[in-house]
Scaffold this active site. Structure first.
Site, PDB file in Angstrom:
ATOM      1  N   CYS A 268       0.878  -1.188   0.000  1.00  0.00           N
ATOM      2  CA  CYS A 268       0.000   0.000   0.000  1.00  0.00           C
ATOM      3  C   CYS A 268       0.905   1.224   0.000  1.00  0.00           C
ATOM      4  CB  CYS A 268      -0.932  -0.007   1.199  1.00  0.00           C
ATOM      5  SG  CYS A 268      -1.867  -1.548   1.413  1.00  0.00           S
TER       6      CYS A 268
ATOM      7  N   GLY B 276       3.828   7.771  -0.817  1.00  0.00           N
ATOM      8  CA  GLY B 276       5.168   7.536  -1.302  1.00  0.00           C
ATOM      9  C   GLY B 276       6.304   7.750  -0.333  1.00  0.00           C
ATOM     10  N   GLY B 277       6.041   8.204   0.895  1.00  0.00           N
ATOM     11  CA  GLY B 277       7.126   8.451   1.836  1.00  0.00           C
ATOM     12  C   GLY B 277       7.901   7.201   2.178  1.00  0.00           C
TER      13      GLY B 277
ATOM     14  N   ASP C  45      -0.626   0.375  -5.138  1.00  0.00           N
ATOM     15  CA  ASP C  45      -1.740   1.018  -4.439  1.00  0.00           C
ATOM     16  C   ASP C  45      -2.986   0.839  -5.303  1.00  0.00           C
ATOM     17  OD1 ASP C  45      -1.972   3.212  -1.975  1.00  0.00           O
ATOM     18  OD2 ASP C  45      -3.574   3.378  -3.468  1.00  0.00           O
TER      19      ASP C  45
ATOM     20  N   ASP D  96      -5.508  -4.719  -6.662  1.00  0.00           N
ATOM     21  CA  ASP D  96      -6.113  -4.917  -5.359  1.00  0.00           C
ATOM     22  C   ASP D  96      -5.144  -5.735  -4.509  1.00  0.00           C
ATOM     23  OD1 ASP D  96      -7.610  -5.576  -3.123  1.00  0.00           O
ATOM     24  OD2 ASP D  96      -9.459  -5.943  -4.245  1.00  0.00           O
TER      25      ASP D  96
ATOM     26  N   ASP E 127       1.570  -1.266   4.890  1.00  0.00           N
ATOM     27  CA  ASP E 127       1.137  -0.050   5.577  1.00  0.00           C
ATOM     28  C   ASP E 127      -0.323   0.204   5.191  1.00  0.00           C
ATOM     29  OD1 ASP E 127       1.428   2.339   7.121  1.00  0.00           O
ATOM     30  OD2 ASP E 127       1.631   3.465   5.256  1.00  0.00           O
TER      31      ASP E 127
ATOM     32  N   CYS F 112      -1.360   4.118  11.193  1.00  0.00           N
ATOM     33  CA  CYS F 112      -1.201   5.387  11.914  1.00  0.00           C
ATOM     34  C   CYS F 112      -2.419   5.594  12.807  1.00  0.00           C
ATOM     35  CB  CYS F 112      -0.991   6.560  10.969  1.00  0.00           C
ATOM     36  SG  CYS F 112      -2.125   6.633   9.575  1.00  0.00           S
TER      37      CYS F 112
END
Length: 425
Positions: free
Chosen positions: A224, A228-229, A247, A278, A296, A351
């Site tokens: 995922c 892009g970080g 993604d 997917d 992530d 997060c």
């Protein structure tokens, strides 16, 4: 005969209705303030339940805070008020150095701002602690100095930082300001080739990448990847023989491409494949393939949910999507485990502060992998991360699985949860 019967009640409006009708006519001026003199609001301000369009609406931010207050006050107890203040305060950022630009010059510029490379500082602290580290034991025997990495993972006790500091992804440099310093980094400037020198991100979001421990020649999957970080951080290691960045959203994948174009010069060849599949089906598409997998997953993004109304997952229109998040997260993690080759490592991250999206998802994915796919998974101990990075982040010490960075006013990073799993051979 019925038509000729007189009505039981007199026809026409009653006394109260006649009074109101009179007050709406010229007689209303006899009262000071008109209808307001009777304590009645003007008609345009009256609320009627049958008028759905005028019903008062609760903002998504307020719904998120209500949800968090109800759940997190139980999960974190007395720590929740300070976490809540951190969530509602300005987020702290780190500057990820772009090794494809003039990294040395950029690092010197950031050091002039009194920023420090928290990854390098953790390594120095680990080496300094080496002389005071107790002797560890492996299944009752002393650990030999020539112990291999695979043998280290079998240590029953928690390893000292000096022994495990080398098991983080190399070459990643990220500058942050010290605890309590709320200074902000200026926007990165492009060099002569248009390449930006650093990428601003929540420094805690680098911990899942560091925990992935990418080694030279690894095949790496970022399931995922957008925006892009973390993908950019994986490329900074210089270890990826091939990096698949996926993604499901085509628009977010395009944003990922723009990020990589801003930080990687065109004359530098990087084996990166960007796709929009997917991710839940990746185990069927490329199973048993990758040495390292980063998962992530989409989550409630707690800080965004209490700060931004736009695209907030707590909006009423996204209720079903929010309720289905743990199932989506479990299926994505399961796909990552199936995409890893035997002996490969997977890092799951969110997060969010929610146990339902963190530990419970990991437990369920491990259970399904073993019962339905006959894949054995071992959850790694990451408690040494708390020792390595305690000077930069505020950790929650009571995670049953993985590690959790808590927002705090003195170190307002996160929330970031990450857990490392190894697929058994």
């Amino acid at each position: 005969r019925n038509l000729q019967r007189r009505p039981r009640f007199p026809a026409g409006p009653g006394p109260a209705a006649r009074t109101m009708a009179a007050l709406r006519g010229p007689a209303r001026w006899l009262l000071p303030g008109g209808l307001a003199g009777l304590g009645l609001p003007p008609r345009r301000y009256r609320y009627k339940e049958k008028w759905a369009g005028t019903a008062p609406k609760i903002s998504a931010i307020r719904l998120a805070l209500q949800n968090f207050d109800m759940n997190y006050s139980v999960q974190f107890g007395s720590r929740w008020p300070s976490i809540r203040v951190g969530l509602l305060s300005e987020q702290k950022y780190g500057a990820l150095i772009n090794n494809f630009a003039h990294a040395g010059r950029v690092s010197r510029e950031l050091e002039l701002l009194n920023a420090v490379d928290f990854v390098d500082e953790s390594q120095k602290a680990a080496r300094h602690m080496q002389w005071d580290a107790p002797v560890e034991r492996v299944r009752g025997e002393e650990t030999a100095p020539q112990e291999t990495h695979s043998e280290q993972l079998s240590v029953e006790q928690t390893q000292t930082p000096s022994l495990l500091s080398t098991s983080i992804s190399p070459n990643i440099k990220c500058y942050t300001f010290s605890k309590g310093d709320v200074s902000r980094f200026p926007p990165a400037r492009p060099d002569a080739l248009g390449t930006l020198g650093y990428y601003l991100l929540d420094a805690a979001s680098l911990l899942p990448v560091l925990a992935l421990s990418v080694q030279p020649g690894d095949l790496v999957l970022d399931l995922c990847a957008a925006p892009g970080g973390k993908t950019l951080a994986l490329l900074q290691t210089g270890c990826c023989r091939h990096l698949a960045a996926n993604d499901i959203s085509a628009s977010r994948s395009n944003r990922l491409r723009r990020v990589l174009c801003s930080y990687i010069p065109k004359d530098i060849s990087t084996d990166v494949r960007i796709s929009s599949w997917d991710g839940r089906n990746w185990g069927e598409l490329e199973g048993d393939t990758y040495n390292r997998v980063l998962v992530d997953v989409p989550c409630t993004t707690d800080r965004h949910s209490v700060m931004e109304e736009d695209n907030n997952i707590f909006s009423r229109m996204r209720l079903k999507e929010r309720q289905m998040l743990p199932m989506l997260q479990m299926r994505l993690l399961l796909a990552g485990l199936l995409a890893a080759r035997p002996g490969g490592e997977v890092v799951y991250s969110t997060c969010s502060l929610s146990q339902l999206q963190n530990e419970y998802v990991v437990e369920r994915a491990v259970e399904v992998a073993e019962t339905e796919y006959n894949v054995s998974v071992h959850v790694e101990d990451l408690s040494y991360f708390r020792s390595l990075f305690q000077d930069t982040f505020s950790f929650f010490a009571d995670c049953r699985l993985g590690e959790l960075v808590l927002p705090h006013l003195t170190a307002n990073f996160g929330p970031t949860y990450f857990c490392k799993l190894r697929r058994e051979e």
